[in-house]
Design a protein around this motif. Structure first.
Motif, PDB file in Angstrom:
ATOM      1  N   THR A 110      84.040  52.450  87.439  1.00 57.66           N
ATOM      2  CA  THR A 110      83.176  53.061  86.421  1.00 57.66           C
ATOM      3  C   THR A 110      81.746  52.550  86.572  1.00 57.66           C
ATOM      4  O   THR A 110      81.508  51.479  87.141  1.00 57.66           O
ATOM      5  N   ASP A 111      80.802  53.297  86.041  1.00 56.55           N
ATOM      6  CA  ASP A 111      79.398  52.882  86.134  1.00 56.55           C
ATOM      7  C   ASP A 111      79.128  51.586  85.382  1.00 56.55           C
ATOM      8  O   ASP A 111      78.206  50.843  85.720  1.00 56.55           O
ATOM      9  N   ASP A 112      79.933  51.322  84.344  1.00 54.64           N
ATOM     10  CA  ASP A 112      79.723  50.114  83.541  1.00 54.64           C
ATOM     11  C   ASP A 112      80.832  49.094  83.794  1.00 54.64           C
ATOM     12  O   ASP A 112      81.200  48.330  82.899  1.00 54.64           O
ATOM     13  N   GLY A 113      81.344  49.069  85.004  1.00 59.27           N
ATOM     14  CA  GLY A 113      82.458  48.180  85.312  1.00 59.27           C
ATOM     15  C   GLY A 113      82.164  47.205  86.430  1.00 59.27           C
ATOM     16  O   GLY A 113      81.019  47.053  86.881  1.00 59.27           O
ATOM     17  N   ASP A 171      76.361  42.557  85.228  1.00 62.27           N
ATOM     18  CA  ASP A 171      75.572  41.783  86.181  1.00 62.27           C
ATOM     19  C   ASP A 171      76.543  40.934  86.998  1.00 62.27           C
ATOM     20  O   ASP A 171      77.175  40.023  86.453  1.00 62.27           O
ATOM     21  N   SER A 172      76.677  41.228  88.270  1.00 57.90           N
ATOM     22  CA  SER A 172      77.639  40.518  89.112  1.00 57.90           C
ATOM     23  C   SER A 172      77.328  39.030  89.203  1.00 57.90           C
ATOM     24  O   SER A 172      78.244  38.190  89.219  1.00 57.90           O
ATOM     25  N   ASN A 173      76.040  38.672  89.228  1.00 52.84           N
ATOM     26  CA  ASN A 173      75.672  37.260  89.316  1.00 52.84           C
ATOM     27  C   ASN A 173      76.058  36.510  88.054  1.00 52.84           C
ATOM     28  O   ASN A 173      76.591  35.389  88.114  1.00 52.84           O
ATOM     29  N   HIS A 174      75.831  37.120  86.892  1.00 55.29           N
ATOM     30  CA  HIS A 174      76.217  36.487  85.629  1.00 55.29           C
ATOM     31  C   HIS A 174      77.736  36.400  85.520  1.00 55.29           C
ATOM     32  O   HIS A 174      78.275  35.403  85.027  1.00 55.29           O
ATOM     33  N   PHE A 175      78.419  37.428  85.994  1.00 57.38           N
ATOM     34  CA  PHE A 175      79.886  37.419  85.963  1.00 57.38           C
ATOM     35  C   PHE A 175      80.413  36.224  86.755  1.00 57.38           C
ATOM     36  O   PHE A 175      81.347  35.535  86.310  1.00 57.38           O
ATOM     37  N   ILE A 176      79.838  35.955  87.908  1.00 58.30           N
ATOM     38  CA  ILE A 176      80.284  34.839  88.735  1.00 58.30           C
ATOM     39  C   ILE A 176      80.038  33.504  88.045  1.00 58.30           C
ATOM     40  O   ILE A 176      80.870  32.583  88.132  1.00 58.30           O
ATOM     41  N   LYS A 177      78.919  33.369  87.355  1.00 56.38           N
ATOM     42  CA  LYS A 177      78.634  32.117  86.635  1.00 56.38           C
ATOM     43  C   LYS A 177      79.684  31.863  85.544  1.00 56.38           C
ATOM     44  O   LYS A 177      80.185  30.740  85.402  1.00 56.38           O
ATOM     45  N   VAL A 178      80.009  32.901  84.791  1.00 57.62           N
ATOM     46  CA  VAL A 178      81.036  32.763  83.749  1.00 57.62           C
ATOM     47  C   VAL A 178      82.402  32.566  84.400  1.00 57.62           C
ATOM     48  O   VAL A 178      83.239  31.803  83.901  1.00 57.62           O
ATOM     49  N   LEU A 179      82.637  33.243  85.516  1.00 61.17           N
ATOM     50  CA  LEU A 179      83.891  33.095  86.254  1.00 61.17           C
ATOM     51  C   LEU A 179      84.098  31.641  86.689  1.00 61.17           C
ATOM     52  O   LEU A 179      85.197  31.091  86.550  1.00 61.17           O
ATOM     53  N   ARG A 204      84.820  36.898  77.641  1.00 62.03           N
ATOM     54  CA  ARG A 204      83.731  36.007  77.250  1.00 62.03           C
ATOM     55  C   ARG A 204      82.363  36.682  77.367  1.00 62.03           C
ATOM     56  O   ARG A 204      81.455  36.388  76.599  1.00 62.03           O
ATOM     57  N   ILE A 205      82.236  37.606  78.292  1.00 61.00           N
ATOM     58  CA  ILE A 205      80.962  38.306  78.473  1.00 61.00           C
ATOM     59  C   ILE A 205      80.798  39.447  77.488  1.00 61.00           C
ATOM     60  O   ILE A 205      79.749  39.602  76.844  1.00 61.00           O
ATOM     61  N   HIS A 206      81.841  40.251  77.329  1.00 57.63           N
ATOM     62  CA  HIS A 206      81.723  41.489  76.559  1.00 57.63           C
ATOM     63  C   HIS A 206      82.419  41.427  75.197  1.00 57.63           C
ATOM     64  O   HIS A 206      82.346  42.396  74.431  1.00 57.63           O
TER      65      HIS A 206
END
Length: 300
Positions: A241-244, A270-278, A114-116
């Protein structure tokens, strides 16, 4: 040292008298002090190069997935999900019965998608401790079935039951891979052994290791681990990875704990955005599991 020799050593009698422990006084000269200061500086810089966010999801836990819901809680979940559903089932349990670990893995897959807007190779740890000197094997979460699931999940034209069946199939595939990997039937440790044998014998690396597809398949932008066995403690780790993302999780009876890490230097994670989508994805799959299971039971 052979297995029998190790066993004999382990079974040998322990000495009756051991020397008393004593405090060691370290002599730290200026050279060691300089090395300590440099190490401290490097560790601080390394820590500050990561974002880490923790998240506790209280919408459900392992009981919901492997044991079922009582009827009152079942209707509560429907109300909070704004998904009205009339149930003719008078049983006192609403059984979901999905593998908790595989379910969370599919949640993570869908969150990333959903993010990428694409899938990515994903690492999960499998334990091989049933074998002598066994440690871990790689479970590659990304599969044809997981891709089919994340693709259909947000398709507005797809029926709910089709989405639920895709989720079930993806979960079953993941469970099989986990069982195979834990039983020594994974691929990555065997391939590592082949690579090391070639290296120690001075041979050129087998062709598979120089193939671009092999390197791409091991670029794990999602590195995950289930830390559930620990009853109280919880932790996390950085991305490979740097982009992971580095995603750890622990399933409790009524909640799920998450830790998500990303690199500060990367502008597309962005870990914070990942958590919101999670969080939204967890809610969506909770509703899908409830409605999908109930639809299946109504057909029986």
């Amino acid at each position: 040292e052979s297995y029998l020799a190790i066993q004999q050593h382990a079974n040998s009698p322990r000495p009756n008298h051991l020397p008393q422990p004593f405090k060691i006084k370290w002599e730290i000269d200026s050279k060691i002090q300089d090395a300590l200061r440099i190490s401290q500086k490097n560790v601080i810089e390394w820590i500050e190069s990561y974002y880490t966010d923790a998240f506790v999801y209280s919408g459900f836990g392992s009981d919901f997935l492997k044991e079922g819901l009582n009827l009152l809680l079942f209707f509560y979940y429907l109300i909070v999900s704004f998904f009205p559903l009339l149930s003719n089932n008078n049983n006192n349990k609403f059984i979901v019965k999905l593998s908790p670990d595989a379910f969370i893995q599919m949640v993570i897959q869908l969150t990333y998608y959903r993010i990428h807007h694409q899938c990515t190779p994903t690492y999960e740890t499998a334990q091989t401790r049933r074998f002598f000197h066994g440690r871990t094997e790689t479970v590659r979460t990304l599969s044809n079935d997981s891709k089919a699931f994340v693709t259909i999940m947000d398709d507005e034209k797809a029926a709910t039951q089709s989405k639920f069946q895709a989720l079930q199939k993806a979960i079953n595939s993941h469970v099989k891979y986990m069982v195979d990997a834990s039983n020594g039937l994974g691929i990555d440790r065997h391939l590592l052994g082949l690579q090391l044998i070639a290296h120690t014998k001075g041979l050129p690396p087998p062709a598979i290791f120089t193939d671009p597809s092999y390197s791409k398949s091991r670029t794990y932008r999602l590195s995950t681990s289930n830390l559930t066995p620990s009853p109280v403690s919880f932790g996390g780790f950085g991305p490979i990875t740097d982009d992971g993302y580095g995603v750890s999780y622990a399933l409790r009876n009524t909640e799920v704990w998450f830790s998500v890490s990303t690199k500060v230097s990367c502008h597309i994670t962005d870990s914070n955005h990942f958590i919101k989508v999670l969080n939204a994805t967890l809610n969506d799959l909770r509703t899908l599991s409830l409605t999908g299971q109930q639809s299946h039971k109504n057909k029986l």
